[in-house]
Design a protein around this motif. Structure first.
Motif, short mmCIF file in Angstrom:
data_model
loop_
_atom_site.label_atom_id
_atom_site.label_comp_id
_atom_site.label_asym_id
_atom_site.label_seq_id
_atom_site.Cartn_x
_atom_site.Cartn_y
_atom_site.Cartn_z
N ARG A 176 -5.73 21.61 2.57
CA ARG A 176 -6.71 21.24 1.19
C ARG A 176 -7.74 20.23 1.73
NH1 ARG A 176 -4.78 22.11 -3.79
NH2 ARG A 176 -6.03 20.34 -4.62
N ARG A 177 -9.04 20.42 1.34
CA ARG A 177 -9.85 19.34 1.50
C ARG A 177 -9.45 18.04 0.53
NH1 ARG A 177 -13.65 20.73 5.24
NH2 ARG A 177 -13.88 22.68 5.62
N ASP A 178 -9.17 18.34 -0.48
CA ASP A 178 -9.12 17.36 -1.68
C ASP A 178 -7.56 16.94 -1.59
OD1 ASP A 178 -11.78 17.65 -2.42
OD2 ASP A 178 -11.34 19.52 -3.74
N PRO A 179 -7.48 15.69 -2.05
CA PRO A 179 -5.95 15.37 -2.04
C PRO A 179 -5.07 15.98 -3.14
CG PRO A 179 -7.48 13.54 -1.96
CD PRO A 179 -8.22 14.80 -2.30
N LEU A 180 -3.97 16.11 -2.86
CA LEU A 180 -2.92 16.78 -3.77
C LEU A 180 -2.01 15.87 -4.61
CD1 LEU A 180 -1.51 19.50 -4.97
CD2 LEU A 180 -0.21 19.33 -2.50
N VAL A 181 -1.94 14.76 -3.81
CA VAL A 181 -0.87 13.73 -4.02
C VAL A 181 -1.82 12.32 -4.26
CG1 VAL A 181 0.80 12.20 -3.38
CG2 VAL A 181 0.97 14.53 -2.62
N HIS A 182 -1.82 11.80 -5.40
CA HIS A 182 -2.56 10.71 -5.64
C HIS A 182 -1.88 9.35 -5.92
CE1 HIS A 182 -6.00 13.16 -6.29
NE2 HIS A 182 -5.07 14.17 -6.63
N GLY A 183 -2.32 8.11 -5.69
CA GLY A 183 -1.80 7.00 -5.80
C GLY A 183 -2.28 6.03 -6.92
N ALA A 184 -3.32 6.41 -7.36
CA ALA A 184 -3.92 5.45 -8.46
C ALA A 184 -3.38 5.34 -9.62
CB ALA A 184 -5.45 5.99 -8.56
N GLY A 185 -3.47 4.29 -10.42
CA GLY A 185 -2.85 4.16 -11.66
C GLY A 185 -1.45 3.95 -11.85
N GLY A 186 -0.82 3.74 -10.69
CA GLY A 186 0.77 3.80 -10.88
C GLY A 186 1.40 5.22 -10.58
N ALA A 187 0.57 6.28 -10.13
CA ALA A 187 1.02 7.77 -9.96
C ALA A 187 2.38 7.62 -9.07
CB ALA A 187 -0.18 8.45 -9.53
N ARG A 188 2.39 6.75 -8.07
CA ARG A 188 3.32 6.67 -7.18
C ARG A 188 4.17 5.44 -7.26
NH1 ARG A 188 3.11 11.03 -7.87
NH2 ARG A 188 2.22 12.75 -7.00
N PRO A 189 5.36 5.41 -7.82
CA PRO A 189 5.97 3.99 -7.79
C PRO A 189 6.06 3.33 -6.70
CG PRO A 189 7.65 5.78 -8.13
CD PRO A 189 6.24 6.34 -8.22
N ASP A 190 6.12 1.85 -6.50
CA ASP A 190 6.26 1.24 -5.34
C ASP A 190 7.65 1.85 -4.54
OD1 ASP A 190 4.04 -0.20 -5.63
OD2 ASP A 190 5.44 -2.13 -6.62
N ALA A 198 8.62 4.71 -4.08
CA ALA A 198 8.46 6.20 -3.48
C ALA A 198 8.25 6.21 -2.05
CB ALA A 198 6.98 6.57 -4.19
N CYS A 199 8.88 7.37 -1.59
CA CYS A 199 8.58 7.64 -0.11
C CYS A 199 7.91 9.00 0.09
CB CYS A 199 9.86 7.58 0.77
SG CYS A 199 9.88 8.07 2.26
N VAL A 200 6.86 9.11 0.58
CA VAL A 200 6.12 10.40 0.86
C VAL A 200 5.86 10.89 2.07
CG1 VAL A 200 3.82 11.43 0.08
CG2 VAL A 200 4.67 9.57 -1.35
N VAL A 201 6.40 12.15 2.42
CA VAL A 201 6.38 12.56 3.61
C VAL A 201 5.19 13.64 3.54
CG1 VAL A 201 7.42 13.82 5.56
CG2 VAL A 201 8.89 12.34 4.29
N ALA A 202 4.39 13.40 4.30
CA ALA A 202 3.23 14.47 4.21
C ALA A 202 3.01 14.99 5.60
CB ALA A 202 1.90 13.60 3.86
N LEU A 222 -3.34 5.94 -2.47
CA LEU A 222 -2.18 5.83 -2.06
C LEU A 222 -1.67 5.41 -0.71
CD1 LEU A 222 1.04 6.52 -2.49
CD2 LEU A 222 0.60 8.81 -1.72
N THR A 223 -2.53 5.92 0.05
CA THR A 223 -2.49 5.47 1.69
C THR A 223 -2.94 3.81 1.82
OG1 THR A 223 -4.66 6.29 2.17
CG2 THR A 223 -2.84 7.78 2.79
N GLY A 224 -3.86 3.67 0.92
CA GLY A 224 -4.39 2.18 1.03
C GLY A 224 -3.30 1.15 0.61
N THR A 227 9.91 -2.25 1.11
CA THR A 227 10.28 -1.61 -0.17
C THR A 227 9.40 -2.21 -1.38
OG1 THR A 227 12.25 -3.29 -0.31
CG2 THR A 227 12.62 -0.94 0.68
N ALA A 228 8.61 -2.95 -1.01
CA ALA A 228 7.89 -3.50 -2.12
C ALA A 228 6.63 -2.87 -2.39
CB ALA A 228 7.36 -5.05 -1.73
#
Length: 114
Positions: A2-16, A18-22, A37-39, A87-88
Motif C-alpha cells: 500500500r502507498r497509503d497507511p493502513l494503521v493510524h495513530g492519531a486521536g488515540g487510535a493506538r493506545p500507549d 500497543a505493540c505494532v509489528v509492521a 503513529l511512528t512519530g 511502555t509509556a
C-alpha cells in the motif's frame, strides 16, 4: 503493498500499551503505518541503514519530520538489553524481511524480560 497507511495513530487510535509489528512493506514509496503513529512510538528497526533505505514507514515519517532518524532503536540494542521497551508510548517494530530477527522480536513482545 500500500502507498497509503493502513494503521493510524492519531486521536488515540493506538493506545500507549500497543505493540505494532509492521513487516509488509519494504519499499520507500509504500507504508503500512502513518506518521502520527511512528512519530509518537518507540520505533525498533532491524538496522538503521536498512530502514532508511527500504522501510517506507520510516523513510516517509523522517521526511515529514514526524520521526527523527536518531530516535530509531536497533533491534540488537533491544536484544542485548541496551535499550528497554518504553511502555509509556506505543512500540513499533518495523522490519523489512530479516526473518531470524522477527523471531527474536516476537519473543520480546510476548515477554520483554525473556
Amino acid at each position: 503493498m500500500r502507498r497509503d497507511p493502513l494503521v493510524h495513530g492519531a486521536g488515540g487510535a493506538r493506545p500507549d500499551a500497543a505493540c505494532v509489528v509492521a513487516k509488509g512493506s519494504h519499499e520507500p514509496q509504500f507504508r503500512e503505518l502513518d506518521s502520527a503513529l511512528t512519530g509518537r512510538a518507540q520505533v525498533v528497526v532491524e538496522d538503521r541503514a536498512t530502514a532508511m533505505r527500504e522501510a517506507g514507514d520510516v523513510i516517509q515519517a523522517v521526511a515529514d519530520s514526524s520521526l527523527h532518524e536518531d530516535s530509531l532503536v536497533d533491534l540488537a540494542d533491544v536484544v542485548t538489553g541496551g535499550v528497554a521497551p518504553d511502555t509509556a508510548r506505543p512500540r513499533v517494530f518495523k522490519c523489512v524481511g530479516m526473518s531470524r530477527q522477527d523471531l527474536v522480536v516476537a519473543v520480546w513482545v510476548v515477554d520483554p524480560n525473556a
